[in-house]
Enzyme design. Structure first.
Site, PDB file in Angstrom:
ATOM      1  N   LYS A  89       0.939  -1.059  -0.090  1.00 24.57           N
ATOM      2  CA  LYS A  89       0.158  -0.175  -0.090  1.00 24.57           C
ATOM      3  C   LYS A  89       0.976   1.253   0.028  1.00 24.57           C
ATOM      4  CE  LYS A  89      -3.374   2.716   2.531  1.00 24.57           C
ATOM      5  NZ  LYS A  89      -4.223   2.851   3.973  1.00 24.57           N
ATOM      6  N   GLU A 134     -10.107  11.444  12.264  1.00 20.47           N
ATOM      7  CA  GLU A 134      -9.273  10.261  12.726  1.00 20.47           C
ATOM      8  C   GLU A 134      -8.578  10.367  14.087  1.00 20.47           C
ATOM      9  OE1 GLU A 134      -5.852   7.289  10.984  1.00 20.47           O
ATOM     10  OE2 GLU A 134      -6.946   8.540   9.730  1.00 20.47           O
TER      11      GLU A 134
END
Length: 476
Positions: free
Chosen positions: A223, A272
């Protein structure tokens, strides 16, 4: 309540007496803090509520504003002004350096809470994505503010701090600091922000996505998170307070933050949490994957949030967070199923990881182990960081780094600095990123960044439509 009404003559006299008592026997490098209970109320300390504190100018040096996500008890608000202590660091050991500085600070930090306000003095922190960032902002910073105003659960407090060596002039400085944030002239409204990003910028981003996919298909990485930015210009100074008010109203589930220094402001609304540390328990969000509906700004609907690409992207973050926390925890809670987090027009997958810490584990020690998570960097972390550096990844100010708070006991919380803008007068640079994994489509990843950029761009437009507070009051 306006700043001129914050302290009456009796409270000012009391503050002076308590300061003199703390100074008695103090050494020059001691840090002294005094908390005052200001009684009931729900001020947000910025003037984004009608009549509360009109026109506070966040472009003044050393100002930090914070609103925790809304709960059944409302939001918690904090406004910090000035600096009593300012530690800075950079490089690979930046978190270790801040932890050492904080440990030394705790040893000399004296707090007078004679009114039993129940609030500990706090230090705020902020840091860039990498330790090598040189973007005009401190790479990693820990500040004990000279003035900290807090409002939560219907109670308001003010905490005043200084080093003992500056104690003789501290009271005058605190009062000047409050008066200096009195009403400013209202700013005129500007036309809608122009779109300054062109086809070449979009093509460049998709080319970077293609390069990332080649590295992933070659087995080097699993990723990568790629960022992009967009610049906007208006014909008058951007009203930061109005922007924060807009973000607060439109994103109740997000932490709203604003930091000002040297004529600039860094403002955002993030969904977040990076790290929460309380009484030996640790909590971290593993947040990844994005989905959205078709919007009126020209984007098409995304694939399902629960498709293989989004699930795989989020699982990388969960696994990495658990692996990072494991050496520091006596126990980690069993993995939980991901929940859907709604953030404005966006949806994300979120898993909250809980653990019980071993004795002696420090806040910055955990930050160093966690940051950057695969949600903002990639996986494996070290290989992703090297790839991003070699491919010229740029992230302005503290975008995708972190912002947070610590109390005297070393407990605190921090969030990932997302959905944000760097503001300088009439100019704003807004930031967004997308996670690239096997199966990612460059056009779809571009669309994801467009949707995320639109969160702040639309807030800037909405803030511009707010009538200045002084104008509202005059017409009431």
């Amino acid at each position: 309540m306006t700043p001129r009404q914050l302290l009456d003559a009796t409270q000012i006299a009391l503050l002076g007496r308590r300061l003199r008592a703390l100074l008695d026997g103090a050494r020059g490098n001691d840090l002294l803090s005094i908390s005052l209970d200001l009684g009931g109320g729900d001020d947000d300390w910025l003037g984004v509520e009608e009549g509360a504190w009109p026109g506070v100018d966040l472009t003044r040096p050393a100002c930090h504003w914070w609103a925790a996500p809304a709960t059944s008890g409302g939001r918690e608000y904090r406004l910090a002004m000035g600096r009593a202590i300012d530690f800075r660091s950079a490089g690979a050991a930046r978190f270790s350096a801040l932890q050492a500085a904080f440990a030394g600070l705790r040893a000399v930090w004296r707090h007078d809470d004679a009114q039993r306000s129940g609030r500990s003095p706090l230090a705020y922190l902020g840091f860039a994505f990498t330790g090598e960032s040189a973007d005009g902002w401190p790479n990693a910073q820990l500040v004990v503010p000279a003035i900290l105003l807090q409002s939560a659960g219907g109670r308001r407090t003010a905490t005043f701090s200084c080093v003992a060596a500056a104690g003789e002039t501290a009271l005058a400085g605190w009062l000047d600091g409050l008066r200096g944030n009195a009403c400013q002239p209202p700013r005129s409204l500007a036309p809608p922000l122009p779109e300054t990003v062109g086809p070449l910028a979009r093509q460049s981003f998709m080319a970077r996505v293609a390069a990332a996919l080649r590295a992933i298909h070659g087995g080097q990485l699993e990723k990568l998170v790629l960022a992009r930015s967009q610049r906007c210009t208006t014909d008058c100074a951007i009203d930061v307070a109005a922007l924060l008010a807009t973000l607060r109203d439109r994103h109740p589930g997000c932490t709203i933050y604003g930091v000002a220094r040297a004529g600039e402001a860094f403002v955002g609304a993030t969904p977040e949490r990076l790290l929460v540390l309380r009484r030996g328990a640790v909590q971290v969000d593993a947040l990844a994957g994005s989905a959205w509906q078709a919007g009126d700004l020209g984007w098409a609907a995304s694939p399902s949030l629960h498709d293989a690409k989004n699930r795989r992207e989020q699982q990388f973050v969960v696994d990495a967070v658990r692996a990072a926390l494991s050496p520091f925890c006596s126990t980690l809670a069993a993995p939980q199923a991901a929940e859907v987090l709604q953030s404005g027009g966006l949806q994300h997958l979120r898993t909250t990881v809980h653990g019980c810490l071993q004795p002696g584990v420090a806040f910055f020690e955990l930050l160093a182990a966690l940051h950057p998570t695969p949600a903002v960097g990639g996986w494996p972390v070290a290989a992703a960081s090297r790839w991003l550096q070699s491919h010229g990844e740029r992230r302005g100010a503290w975008y995708s780094g972190g912002i947070g708070w610590l109390d005297r006991a070393g407990e605190g919380d921090s969030v990932v600095a997302l959905r944000c803008a760097r503001i300088n007068g009439r100019q704003a640079e807004i930031f967004a990123g997308a996670g690239i994994v096997a199966g990612s489509d460059p056009a779809q990843e571009l669309a994801e960044t467009e949707v995320k950029l639109a969160v702040i761009a639309d807030a800037l437009r909405q803030a511009r439509r707010r009538r200045p507070l002084a104008e509202r009051a005059a017409s009431a």
